[in-house]
Design a protein around this motif. Structure first.
Motif, mmCIF file in Angstrom:
data_model
loop_
_atom_site.group_PDB
_atom_site.id
_atom_site.type_symbol
_atom_site.label_atom_id
_atom_site.label_comp_id
_atom_site.label_asym_id
_atom_site.label_seq_id
_atom_site.Cartn_x
_atom_site.Cartn_y
_atom_site.Cartn_z
ATOM 1 N N ASN A 55 0.815 -1.221 0.000
ATOM 2 C CA ASN A 55 0.000 0.000 0.000
ATOM 3 C C ASN A 55 0.845 1.267 0.000
ATOM 4 O O ASN A 55 0.365 2.340 -0.368
ATOM 5 N N ASN A 56 2.109 1.149 0.433
ATOM 6 C CA ASN A 56 3.010 2.300 0.423
ATOM 7 C C ASN A 56 3.899 2.343 -0.828
ATOM 8 O O ASN A 56 4.877 3.087 -0.877
ATOM 9 N N GLY A 57 3.536 1.536 -1.836
ATOM 10 C CA GLY A 57 4.203 1.634 -3.132
ATOM 11 C C GLY A 57 5.471 0.816 -3.300
ATOM 12 O O GLY A 57 6.217 1.010 -4.263
ATOM 13 N N PHE A 58 5.727 -0.115 -2.381
ATOM 14 C CA PHE A 58 6.915 -0.970 -2.500
ATOM 15 C C PHE A 58 6.615 -2.178 -3.386
ATOM 16 O O PHE A 58 5.516 -2.727 -3.351
ATOM 17 N N SER A 59 7.599 -2.593 -4.166
ATOM 18 C CA SER A 59 7.568 -3.952 -4.717
ATOM 19 C C SER A 59 7.972 -4.865 -3.564
ATOM 20 O O SER A 59 9.057 -4.717 -2.996
ATOM 21 N N THR A 60 7.081 -5.765 -3.195
ATOM 22 C CA THR A 60 7.165 -6.442 -1.891
ATOM 23 C C THR A 60 7.179 -7.955 -2.061
ATOM 24 O O THR A 60 6.376 -8.504 -2.817
ATOM 25 N N ILE A 61 8.097 -8.613 -1.328
ATOM 26 C CA ILE A 61 8.150 -10.072 -1.392
ATOM 27 C C ILE A 61 8.203 -10.665 0.017
ATOM 28 O O ILE A 61 8.843 -10.109 0.908
ATOM 29 N N ARG A 62 7.462 -11.738 0.208
ATOM 30 C CA ARG A 62 7.594 -12.541 1.421
ATOM 31 C C ARG A 62 7.788 -13.979 0.967
ATOM 32 O O ARG A 62 7.348 -14.348 -0.129
ATOM 33 N N PHE A 63 8.449 -14.786 1.782
ATOM 34 C CA PHE A 63 8.767 -16.146 1.328
ATOM 35 C C PHE A 63 8.860 -17.079 2.519
ATOM 36 O O PHE A 63 8.982 -16.646 3.662
ATOM 37 N N ASN A 64 8.821 -18.367 2.225
ATOM 38 C CA ASN A 64 8.997 -19.386 3.260
ATOM 39 C C ASN A 64 10.456 -19.826 3.313
ATOM 40 O O ASN A 64 11.046 -20.180 2.285
ATOM 41 N N PHE A 65 11.022 -19.809 4.519
ATOM 42 C CA PHE A 65 12.361 -20.357 4.701
ATOM 43 C C PHE A 65 12.365 -21.840 4.341
ATOM 44 O O PHE A 65 11.314 -22.492 4.296
ATOM 45 N N ARG A 66 13.553 -22.377 4.115
ATOM 46 C CA ARG A 66 13.729 -23.801 3.782
ATOM 47 C C ARG A 66 12.926 -24.714 4.723
ATOM 48 O O ARG A 66 12.889 -24.507 5.935
ATOM 49 N N GLY A 67 12.275 -25.701 4.129
ATOM 50 C CA GLY A 67 11.528 -26.675 4.923
ATOM 51 C C GLY A 67 10.130 -26.241 5.315
ATOM 52 O O GLY A 67 9.409 -26.976 5.989
ATOM 53 N N VAL A 68 9.717 -25.029 4.900
ATOM 54 C CA VAL A 68 8.375 -24.531 5.230
ATOM 55 C C VAL A 68 7.548 -24.471 3.951
ATOM 56 O O VAL A 68 8.020 -23.998 2.919
ATOM 57 N N GLY A 69 6.295 -24.963 4.019
ATOM 58 C CA GLY A 69 5.433 -24.947 2.837
ATOM 59 C C GLY A 69 6.072 -25.698 1.688
ATOM 60 O O GLY A 69 6.519 -26.835 1.830
#
Length: 215
Positions: A55-69
């Protein structure tokens, strides 16, 4: 928002990414809490931070660390997770080559990994550290902290010690050339139950002020 599988040191890394079409938009990488305690990129705080940055205009990434999902590999108690974060940051920068503002944000264990990444990647010029577990993990590597940023902590946190984080913040605030802000959320526990609005508005204000100063 797109679902991704990014090549990482132990195989594929599962991520969710939102791209801002302004090719000079700021970028941010968000790191989740301890996988051995059930942390993932879908942890509520991580999801809320993601939305806030988008919402503040960032290109944004979140991810799962190894072994998650769907992320391959097994939990490595920090070192491997730091390599995962570096790989995802490489990917993010590859698709945002004109971004001058590069931030990292992390919650709990993710805050600890985020601050280590900050030390290793000089292009990172801002951070949000949420409930860093200064009583459980060693933060002495922040000598000195290379970037300005915000540390947020609930004063009723029974997992990551509020007092330990306050001491860490005061130490960092003595450094020259960086501005480390510390905001306590009165009454909030580790997960900011019943205090999410206050938590998010604190971070939102910080992001907006920081971006305005850079204009």
């Amino acid at each position: 928002m797109v679902d991704l599988l990014i090549p990482g040191p132990e195989g594929k890394i599962e991520a969710k990414y939102s791209h801002n079409n302004n090719d000079q938009s700021p970028i941010v990488l968000i790191l989740h809490p301890d996988p051995s305690r059930g942390g993932s990129m879908n942890t509520k705080i991580v999801f809320n931070l993601y939305k806030l940055f988008v919402n503040n205009g960032f290109s944004t990434i979140r991810f799962n660390f190894r072994g998650v999902g769907k992320s391959e590999g097994i939990f490595d108690d920090g070192e491997g997770e730091l390599s995962d974060a570096a790989s995802v940051l490489d990917w993010l920068q590859q698709y945002n080559t004109n971004s001058k503002i590069v931030w990292v944000a992390g919650f709990s264990f993710g805050a600890w990994v985020a601050m280590q990444l900050l030390m290793r990647r000089p292009e990172i010029n801002g951070f949000i550290s949420v409930s860093p577990p200064a009583n459980l993990r060693d933060f002495s590597f922040l000598a000195p902290c290379p970037s300005s940023g915000l540390i947020v902590h609930g004063d009723k946190d029974n997992i990551a010690s509020f007092d330990s984080t306050k001491i860490l913040s005061e130490k960092l605030q003595k450094q020259k050339k960086v501005d480390i802000q510390f905001k306590s959320i009165k009454g909030a526990d580790h997960f900011y139950e019943n205090y999410v609005d206050q938590f998010l508005s604190t971070i939102d204000t910080y992001i907006k002020n920081s971006l305005n100063e850079l204009k």
